[in-house]
Enzyme design. Structure first.
Site, mmCIF file in Angstrom:
data_model
loop_
_atom_site.group_PDB
_atom_site.id
_atom_site.type_symbol
_atom_site.label_atom_id
_atom_site.label_comp_id
_atom_site.label_asym_id
_atom_site.label_seq_id
_atom_site.Cartn_x
_atom_site.Cartn_y
_atom_site.Cartn_z
ATOM 1 N N LYS A 1 0.879 -1.178 0.000
ATOM 2 C CA LYS A 1 0.000 0.000 0.000
ATOM 3 C C LYS A 1 0.919 1.231 0.000
ATOM 4 C CE LYS A 1 -1.915 3.051 1.857
ATOM 5 N NZ LYS A 1 -1.720 4.463 1.406
ATOM 6 N N GLU B 1 9.484 1.643 11.031
ATOM 7 C CA GLU B 1 10.512 2.681 10.903
ATOM 8 C C GLU B 1 9.782 4.021 10.896
ATOM 9 O OE1 GLU B 1 13.476 -0.156 8.425
ATOM 10 O OE2 GLU B 1 13.046 1.841 7.608
ATOM 11 N N CYS C 1 13.861 10.809 7.082
ATOM 12 C CA CYS C 1 13.753 10.390 8.479
ATOM 13 C C CYS C 1 15.074 10.530 9.227
ATOM 14 C CB CYS C 1 13.272 8.952 8.555
ATOM 15 S SG CYS C 1 14.366 7.818 7.692
ATOM 16 N N GLU D 1 9.106 16.870 14.700
ATOM 17 C CA GLU D 1 9.688 16.553 13.403
ATOM 18 C C GLU D 1 9.065 17.480 12.362
ATOM 19 O OE1 GLU D 1 8.591 12.796 11.565
ATOM 20 O OE2 GLU D 1 10.674 12.484 10.986
HETATM 21 P P1 NAD Z 1 2.226 8.532 7.342
HETATM 22 O O1 NAD Z 1 2.353 7.731 8.572
HETATM 23 O O2 NAD Z 1 1.238 9.621 7.306
HETATM 24 O O3 NAD Z 1 1.886 7.599 6.105
HETATM 25 C C1 NAD Z 1 2.686 6.472 5.777
HETATM 26 C C2 NAD Z 1 1.813 5.416 5.150
HETATM 27 O O4 NAD Z 1 0.880 4.951 6.131
HETATM 28 C C3 NAD Z 1 0.984 5.916 3.961
HETATM 29 O O5 NAD Z 1 0.971 4.914 2.972
HETATM 30 C C4 NAD Z 1 -0.397 6.094 4.574
HETATM 31 O O6 NAD Z 1 -1.431 5.958 3.638
HETATM 32 C C5 NAD Z 1 -0.420 4.954 5.578
HETATM 33 N N1 NAD Z 1 -1.390 5.101 6.675
HETATM 34 C C6 NAD Z 1 -1.851 6.251 7.222
HETATM 35 N N2 NAD Z 1 -2.754 5.969 8.202
HETATM 36 C C7 NAD Z 1 -2.843 4.613 8.268
HETATM 37 C C8 NAD Z 1 -3.594 3.715 9.074
HETATM 38 N N3 NAD Z 1 -4.442 4.146 10.000
HETATM 39 N N4 NAD Z 1 -3.434 2.387 8.885
HETATM 40 C C9 NAD Z 1 -2.564 1.927 7.953
HETATM 41 N N5 NAD Z 1 -1.841 2.734 7.142
HETATM 42 C C10 NAD Z 1 -1.973 4.062 7.305
HETATM 43 O O7 NAD Z 1 3.688 9.076 7.037
HETATM 44 P P2 NAD Z 1 4.140 10.034 5.850
HETATM 45 O O8 NAD Z 1 3.706 11.424 6.189
HETATM 46 O O9 NAD Z 1 3.740 9.437 4.541
HETATM 47 O O10 NAD Z 1 5.714 9.892 5.942
HETATM 48 C C11 NAD Z 1 6.515 10.714 6.704
HETATM 49 C C12 NAD Z 1 6.910 10.035 8.002
HETATM 50 O O11 NAD Z 1 7.619 8.836 7.719
HETATM 51 C C13 NAD Z 1 7.855 10.869 8.829
HETATM 52 O O12 NAD Z 1 7.492 10.818 10.182
HETATM 53 C C14 NAD Z 1 9.197 10.187 8.624
HETATM 54 O O13 NAD Z 1 10.130 10.401 9.641
HETATM 55 C C15 NAD Z 1 8.784 8.765 8.526
HETATM 56 N N6 NAD Z 1 9.839 7.984 7.879
HETATM 57 C C16 NAD Z 1 10.604 7.142 8.656
HETATM 58 C C17 NAD Z 1 11.646 6.418 8.075
HETATM 59 C C18 NAD Z 1 12.539 5.528 8.910
HETATM 60 O O14 NAD Z 1 13.276 4.746 8.337
HETATM 61 N N7 NAD Z 1 12.518 5.611 10.219
HETATM 62 C C19 NAD Z 1 11.890 6.541 6.709
HETATM 63 C C20 NAD Z 1 11.098 7.403 5.974
HETATM 64 C C21 NAD Z 1 10.058 8.106 6.578
#
Ligand code: NAD
Length: 517
Positions: free
Chosen positions: A200, A279, A313, A411
């Protein structure tokens, strides 16, 4: 700050625009569909979302809006394909994964340009994303034949041996920042382990995931395996994402995204006892001591927050600078930040492109006012760039920040750095650890003992000493505290995507206790 791409486009930008237009034609021409059991399909309920180009927020493509029925179809397809994928030899899996890597590399330019236009991340970084993504497949391909191997644990009466077996169909949920790279990082080990997948992708950047899944499915089916080894369902997190985490046929969720979403997924997956690997977010410190190589440290501080639009991240979004060098170091930092080139993501000269989405711009630009109110100094930036066009923002530098401030705790996930002064090692450590996150830490010092002490005591899953974020694939990648659960990389990935089974075989020398004799 240069506004290069507001001026006449460079030749390289013009060429990239022409190529990108060609690659995007298919997405503009017809709605992007899910991939289920090898077939592109629309959503059961119909309906679509729009993905926008961050340069000007025009619609790049309409994308199927998936929900529970589409996830169910995809999970069933992944479950149906699992026995066939599990049954092939590790050597065959290795060959297929290398073939996928070849196919990704062959389309590296297309992936880079499409992803740049879909995310706004500069092509100078994106051009390497496909190659790094392909490398993930090669790395895990070579480990696939040995993934199932276990240990022999003999005792006097038994020999125990362990084996690892793929856990089953797994869900992979990915974010919008460097979406291709992060997807490959999760999917390559899952496939190498023998799992089938339902992916997804993030709703704000669905296009490179579409290319990736199409590439993988093409190679896998060409090798005589059924459709359904890889499946992809687009849609919102609260619809398709949630349904995936709740589906009983899905055995584990590999998730990259926001820490709050991680908590939601844990709750959603509880009823089906999902195994989770997270992550999550970061608020990573880069700590510069006065005995460091300050020129190198300055380059690293700039690179680790102002590359990839700061939407990263592992970005070092807090610079902790020792008071004895604070004035000189921050003066040089300010000078360099003012020179960062904001521009069109397809211009190779661009260092910062537009942010992913107008909502994200609002979030990033909510910080300057809060920072001023709390007493930080905005040395440069803090507003929109390029005359307010699209999602362009200025690289922002906050000086004289304190640990309790929002800019030092939250963040921001944009090109914004908070600089905090510290007096000595103890204060640096206390500030560095004073956040809910614990993903990475960067230490710059010439004192080897201090480097080891700080590395030991920093609350973070990954530490770099006198270095920026250089990735070594066999090493564990992941965070502590609110930054994650579990580790990726090398064998750590296989532990997540596989079940470890112990088998005890008696030598025949022990007595079985008699009951009812
Ligand atoms: P997000 O959590 O909003 O979305 C990530 C994914 O989760 C998307 O595909 C979204 O549709 C899905 N999602 C959202 N709500 C959900 C739910 N209730 N159930 C299941 N799936 C759901 O994050 P984002 O804004 O897309 O990404 C940015 C974040 O990702 C930042 O916090 C960043 O630090 C983190 N990130 C972490 C790493 C790492 O390796 N630690 C790497 C990249 C990004």
């Amino acid at each position: 700050m240069s506004t290069k791409s507001k001026d006449a486009p460079t030749k390289a930008l013009e060429e990239n625009l022409v190529k990108a237009e060609r690659y995007l034609t298919r997405f503009k021409a017809a709605p992007v569909r899910h991939l289920i059991a090898g077939e592109p399909v629309a959503s059961v309920k119909g309906g679509s979302l729009e993905t926008l180009c961050p340069v000007d927020n025009t619609v790049l493509a309409k994308v199927a809006a998936g929900g529970a029925a589409d996830i169910d179809a995809a999970a069933r397809a992944a479950a149906a394909a699992f026995p066939a994928w599990r049954a092939i030899s590790g050597a065959k899996r290795r060959a297929i994964l290398h073939e996928i890597a070849d196919a990704i590399e062959a389309r590296a330019e297309e992936i880079a340009l499409v992803e740049s236009m879909d995310t706004g991340q500069p092509v100078r970084y994106m051009s390497k994303a496909a190659l790094r993504g392909a490398e993930n497949y090669r790395f895990f391909a070579d480990r696939a034949p040995g993934a199932a191997d276990g240990l022999s644990l003999p005792d006097t009466d038994h020999v125990n041996y362990t084996m690892r077996q793929p856990i089953g169909p797994v869900g992979i949920i990915t974010p919008w920042n460097t979406p291709l790279m992060l997807s490959t990082w999760k999917i390559a080990p899952a496939l190498a382990a023998g799992c089938t997948i339902v992916h997804k992708p993030a709703e704000w950047s669905p296009l490179s995931a579409t290319l990736l899944n199409e590439i993988m499915d093409g190679v896998i089916r060409k090798n005589g395996l059924p459709g359904g080894v890889v499946n992809m369902v687009h849609g919102l997190g609260e619809d398709a994402g949630k349904a995936l985490t709740e589906h009983p046929l899905i055995k584990a969720i590999g998730f990259v995204g926001d820490s709050r979403t991680g908590s939601l997924i844990m709750a959603q997956g509880a009823a089906t006892l999902k195994r989770v690997h997270f992550e999550l977010g970061g608020k990573n410190p880069v700590i510069v001591f006065d005995d460091a190589d300050l020129d190198k440290a300055l380059d690293a501080v700039l690179f680790m927050i102002y590359s990839l639009n700061g939407e990263r991240c592992t970005s070092s979004s807090r610079a902790l600078v020792q008071k004895s060098i604070y004035e000189g170091f921050t003066a040089k930092l300010t000078e360099r930040v003012k020179k960062i080139k904001v521009g069109h993501p397809l211009d190779p000269a661009t260092e910062i492109g537009p942010l992913i989405h107008p909502n994200h711009v609002d979030k990033v630009l909510s910080f300057p006012a809060a920072a001023s109110k709390e007493g930080a100094r905005i040395a440069c930036g803090g507003g929109r760039a390029l005359g307010g066009m699209g999602n362009f923002v200025e690289p922002t530098l906050y000086l004289d920040a304190k640990s309790g401030m929002r800019i030092a705790q939250e963040e921001i996930f944009g090109p914004a750095l908070a600089v905090l002064p510290f007096a000595d090692e103890a204060e640096a450590l206390s500030i560095a650890n004073d956040v809910r996150y614990g993903l990475t830490g960067y230490i710059w010092t010439g004192d080897v003992g201090r480097a080891h002490r700080m590395a030991r005591d920093l609350e973070a899953g990954m530490i770099w000493v006198n270095s920026e974020n250089v990735r070594h694939l066999p090493t564990p990648f992941g965070g502590m505290k609110a930054s994650g659960i579990g580790r990726d990389g090398g064998d750590y990935s296989f532990d997540f995507y596989m079940e470890t089974k112990n088998i005890a075989v008696a030598y025949g020398t022990h007595k079985v206790p008699k009951v009812g004799a």
